[in-house]
Design an enzyme around this catalytic site. Structure first.
Site, PDB file in Angstrom:
ATOM      1  N   HIS A 303       0.863  -1.105  -0.007  1.00  0.00           N
ATOM      2  CA  HIS A 303       0.040   0.139   0.074  1.00  0.00           C
ATOM      3  C   HIS A 303       0.826   1.133   0.102  1.00  0.00           C
ATOM      4  O   HIS A 303       2.081   1.238   0.487  1.00  0.00           O
ATOM      5  CB  HIS A 303      -0.986   0.063   1.180  1.00  0.00           C
ATOM      6  CG  HIS A 303      -2.008   0.803   0.942  1.00  0.00           C
ATOM      7  ND1 HIS A 303      -2.152   2.202   1.195  1.00  0.00           N
ATOM      8  CD2 HIS A 303      -3.429   0.812   0.610  1.00  0.00           C
ATOM      9  CE1 HIS A 303      -3.083   2.871   1.221  1.00  0.00           C
ATOM     10  NE2 HIS A 303      -4.088   1.945   0.626  1.00  0.00           N
ATOM     11  N   ASP A 361      -7.726  -5.724   0.444  1.00  0.00           N
ATOM     12  CA  ASP A 361      -8.324  -6.496  -0.694  1.00  0.00           C
ATOM     13  C   ASP A 361      -7.949  -7.977  -0.612  1.00  0.00           C
ATOM     14  O   ASP A 361      -8.440  -8.849  -1.484  1.00  0.00           O
ATOM     15  CB  ASP A 361      -7.670  -5.947  -2.066  1.00  0.00           C
ATOM     16  CG  ASP A 361      -8.414  -4.588  -2.333  1.00  0.00           C
ATOM     17  OD1 ASP A 361      -9.638  -4.335  -1.898  1.00  0.00           O
ATOM     18  OD2 ASP A 361      -8.091  -3.598  -2.912  1.00  0.00           O
TER      19      ASP A 361
HETATM   20  N1  ACO Z   1       3.746  -7.425  -4.891  1.00  0.00           N
HETATM   21  C1  ACO Z   1       5.302  -7.344  -4.883  1.00  0.00           C
HETATM   22  N2  ACO Z   1       6.114  -6.474  -4.725  1.00  0.00           N
HETATM   23  C2  ACO Z   1       5.332  -5.198  -4.534  1.00  0.00           C
HETATM   24  C3  ACO Z   1       3.927  -4.939  -4.337  1.00  0.00           C
HETATM   25  C4  ACO Z   1       3.337  -6.255  -4.463  1.00  0.00           C
HETATM   26  N3  ACO Z   1       2.136  -6.181  -4.527  1.00  0.00           N
HETATM   27  N4  ACO Z   1       3.840  -3.827  -3.928  1.00  0.00           N
HETATM   28  C5  ACO Z   1       5.016  -3.226  -3.932  1.00  0.00           C
HETATM   29  N5  ACO Z   1       5.947  -4.030  -4.288  1.00  0.00           N
HETATM   30  C6  ACO Z   1       7.508  -3.500  -4.284  1.00  0.00           C
HETATM   31  C7  ACO Z   1       7.954  -3.042  -5.427  1.00  0.00           C
HETATM   32  O1  ACO Z   1       8.115  -3.833  -6.641  1.00  0.00           O
HETATM   33  C8  ACO Z   1       8.994  -2.003  -4.994  1.00  0.00           C
HETATM   34  O2  ACO Z   1      10.171  -2.801  -4.921  1.00  0.00           O
HETATM   35  P1  ACO Z   1      11.528  -2.297  -5.271  1.00  0.00           P
HETATM   36  O3  ACO Z   1      11.893  -0.993  -4.242  1.00  0.00           O
HETATM   37  O4  ACO Z   1      12.447  -3.064  -4.943  1.00  0.00           O
HETATM   38  O5  ACO Z   1      11.610  -1.634  -6.599  1.00  0.00           O
HETATM   39  C9  ACO Z   1       8.424  -1.711  -3.641  1.00  0.00           C
HETATM   40  O6  ACO Z   1       7.523  -2.784  -3.193  1.00  0.00           O
HETATM   41  C10 ACO Z   1       7.733  -0.431  -3.631  1.00  0.00           C
HETATM   42  O7  ACO Z   1       6.574  -0.459  -4.595  1.00  0.00           O
HETATM   43  P2  ACO Z   1       5.893   0.870  -5.127  1.00  0.00           P
HETATM   44  O8  ACO Z   1       5.264   0.319  -6.455  1.00  0.00           O
HETATM   45  O9  ACO Z   1       6.969   2.250  -5.409  1.00  0.00           O
HETATM   46  O10 ACO Z   1       4.799   1.329  -4.275  1.00  0.00           O
HETATM   47  P3  ACO Z   1       3.666   2.084  -4.280  1.00  0.00           P
HETATM   48  O11 ACO Z   1       3.459   2.749  -2.994  1.00  0.00           O
HETATM   49  O12 ACO Z   1       3.928   2.966  -5.607  1.00  0.00           O
HETATM   50  O13 ACO Z   1       2.566   1.245  -4.681  1.00  0.00           O
HETATM   51  C11 ACO Z   1       0.629  -0.179  -4.641  1.00  0.00           C
HETATM   52  C12 ACO Z   1       1.430   0.770  -3.900  1.00  0.00           C
HETATM   53  C13 ACO Z   1       0.080   0.316  -5.948  1.00  0.00           C
HETATM   54  C14 ACO Z   1      -0.668  -0.604  -3.694  1.00  0.00           C
HETATM   55  C15 ACO Z   1       1.407  -1.579  -4.707  1.00  0.00           C
HETATM   56  O14 ACO Z   1       1.872  -2.111  -3.270  1.00  0.00           O
HETATM   57  C16 ACO Z   1       0.735  -2.545  -5.543  1.00  0.00           C
HETATM   58  O15 ACO Z   1       0.848  -2.833  -6.654  1.00  0.00           O
HETATM   59  N6  ACO Z   1       0.128  -3.527  -4.772  1.00  0.00           N
HETATM   60  C17 ACO Z   1      -0.718  -4.736  -5.338  1.00  0.00           C
HETATM   61  C18 ACO Z   1      -2.026  -4.011  -5.840  1.00  0.00           C
HETATM   62  C19 ACO Z   1      -3.221  -3.841  -4.646  1.00  0.00           C
HETATM   63  O16 ACO Z   1      -3.167  -4.621  -3.787  1.00  0.00           O
HETATM   64  N7  ACO Z   1      -3.731  -2.708  -4.651  1.00  0.00           N
HETATM   65  C20 ACO Z   1      -4.680  -2.513  -3.794  1.00  0.00           C
HETATM   66  C21 ACO Z   1      -4.411  -1.118  -2.949  1.00  0.00           C
HETATM   67  S1  ACO Z   1      -5.444  -0.991  -1.629  1.00  0.00           S
HETATM   68  C22 ACO Z   1      -6.767  -0.151  -2.289  1.00  0.00           C
HETATM   69  O17 ACO Z   1      -6.766   0.441  -3.451  1.00  0.00           O
HETATM   70  C23 ACO Z   1      -8.012  -0.310  -1.375  1.00  0.00           C
END
Ligand code: ACO
Length: 427
Positions: A303, A361
């Site tokens: 998140h 989720d």
């Molecule tokens: N699975 C694996 N790795 C992940 C995930 C994930 N779900 N989420 C983040 N990471 C990793 C990224 O690859 C990144 O790694 P790195 O630093 O080695 O490159 C690091 O964690 C940071 O990731 P970002 O994309 O910069 O984090 P951001 O805050 O932008 O993303 C998000 C947040 C979009 C929710 C992300 O965690 C994601 O895609 N999750 C899966 C989708 C999801 O469950 N969304 C629901 C959100 S809650 C809602 O809307 C109710």
């Protein structure tokens, strides 16, 4: 006197006020930066930028805290009802018994749709995704309820807010029925908000829906968990759309469009698909390796704000167990996969280092499936619940004297100014 931050750019030093809220980190007020120093700031994804002042919802992502108007989400989910939370978000305080009665009556008597509106659905293909129907249908509300689209009139603002909260379950249920190929079911005023919604979804001419208090309570709680979440992508979209003075129905349709994406509200559908794809516990290590190899993300994990367990996920996990027990599916293999996946991910350095925890989720897909909804409806239910958050934030923005039309800046990296050439002279 506010604290001041100093920023030096070349020979210039600019003093910027440091603002503080009730909670959360201090905020450097850069509004005068461009005028005084002739520079912009750069923050794609707004990771360090507060776009507004708000009194509605507070999240401490490191501590895993979520408050609505100061009240912890777990207390609201356990002790309140969705409609009471709607009142709280919209008005700032919990209602008295009299205030709640009036609010409940207002919402109940706005649940019906204009008769002509029902024909609107027939224009969609039968296999249209229910979210596609939602984006179109909610935007179309402004074509049916002209008398509550004047954003400068506080009475019209309140009427449109009530209409949206009241009509969203009716529209969502119609999107579902249309998708299923079943006749529409009209709202009934003697039922609660969540009972009414479940009945409009699951009643058929051959057999009326029989209320089940455990499942109705679960639906209500799921709505509470999704009611608001401060300045997330869809809420910021609603605020940005509304900053131009667009009517509330159009703004909420914009929010629904944004919510649809798999990184936001579409994640619950994706999370369930992921659990189905994994299928059995023995396939988890292989799947987790794929995540580490960056072939895909673990849906329902991570998140932008929570770097701790999402407090909504705790309530959702409990609700999931209750619903599965009630429908006699405590042995659901997907629940086993989810619990094992969570255990493995929470003890794996890849996820620990990145502070990736389950979000709301992760368990909502299994729960909604047990309630009888297909994956295509998951984000629709999220949109239904989030409507109160969107409209409360929209109303707060309209009533904020410091609000301006949203207009971000950019770093331009395109071609410098050049002269047009006619086509016959180009290579
Ligand atoms: N699975 C694996 N790795 C992940 C995930 C994930 N779900 N989420 C983040 N990471 C990793 C990224 O690859 C990144 O790694 P790195 O630093 O080695 O490159 C690091 O964690 C940071 O990731 P970002 O994309 O910069 O984090 P951001 O805050 O932008 O993303 C998000 C947040 C979009 C929710 C992300 O965690 C994601 O895609 N999750 C899966 C989708 C999801 O469950 N969304 C629901 C959100 S809650 C809602 O809307 C109710």
């Amino acid at each position: 006197m506010a604290d001041m931050a100093k920023m030096s750019i070349g020979a210039k030093t600019v003093e910027l006020p440091v603002l503080t809220g009730t909670d959360g980190p201090p905020v450097v007020d850069i509004r005068k930066l461009y005028a005084e120093a002739d520079v912009f700031t750069y923050d794609p994804g707004f990771t360090s930028t507060a776009s507004c002042e708000s009194k509605i919802t507070f999240i401490d992502g490191d501590a895993g805290i979520l408050l609505h108007r100061g009240y912890p989400i777990a207390q609201l989910a356990e002790q309140s009802s969705f409609l009471e939370v709607c009142y709280l978000l919209l008005n700032g305080e919990l209602p008295s018994a009299k205030e709640f009665e009036e609010f409940n009556r207002n919402i109940t008597y706005h649940t019906m749709l204009h008769e002509q509106f029902d024909r609107f659905f027939q224009g969609f293909r039968r296999d249209a995704h229910p979210m596609a129907i939602m984006v179109g249908a909610v935007g179309a509300l402004s074509a049916f309820y002209h008398d509550s689209t004047n954003v400068d009139d506080p009475v019209q603002r309140m009427i449109s807010s009530h209409r949206l909260i009241a009509k969203m379950p009716t529209i969502a249920a119609r999107a579902f029925k249309y998708f299923r190929g079943q006749p529409f079911v009209h709202p009934r005023n003697d039922l609660s908000y969540s009972e009414n919604f479940l009945r409009m979804c699951f009643s058929v001419p051959a057999e009326d829906w029989v209320p089940n208090p455990v499942l109705t309570k679960a639906m209500d709680r799921i709505f509470i968990l999704h009611a608001d979440h401060e300045q997330n992508a869809s809420t910021s979209t609603v605020r940005l759309a509304g900053s131009s003075g667009a009517n509330p129905f159009a703004c909420i349709a914009a929010g629904i469009a944004c919510l649809w994406g798999p990184s936001h509200g579409g994640a619950n559908e994706e999370a369930l698909n992921m659990l189905i794809e994994i299928g059995t516990v023995d396939r988890i290590p292989e799947y987790v390796q794929g995540v580490k190899d960056r072939r895909y993300r673990l849906m329902g994990f991570g998140h932008r704000v929570y770097k701790n367990y999402d407090p909504r996920a705790t309530v959702m996990q409990k609700t999931c167990h209750e619903v599965l027990a009630e429908v006699g599916n405590s042995d659901d293999p997907l629940l086993k996969v989810a619990m094992e996946l969570e255990k493995i991910a929470l003890s794996d350095p890849y996820f620990i280092e990145r502070k990736l925890y389950p979000n709301v989720d992760f368990y909502s897909g299994i729960t909604l499936r047990a309630l009888g909804f297909p994956p295509e409806m998951f984000t629709v239910l999220f949109a239904l619940a989030r409507t109160v958050g969107w409209i409360s934030q929209w109303k707060e923005m309209i009533e904020d004297p410091s609000q301006k039309i949203g207009r971000p800046r950019q770093i331009y990296t395109g071609a410098p100014a050049r002269d047009y050439t006619t086509i016959d002279t180009r290579d």
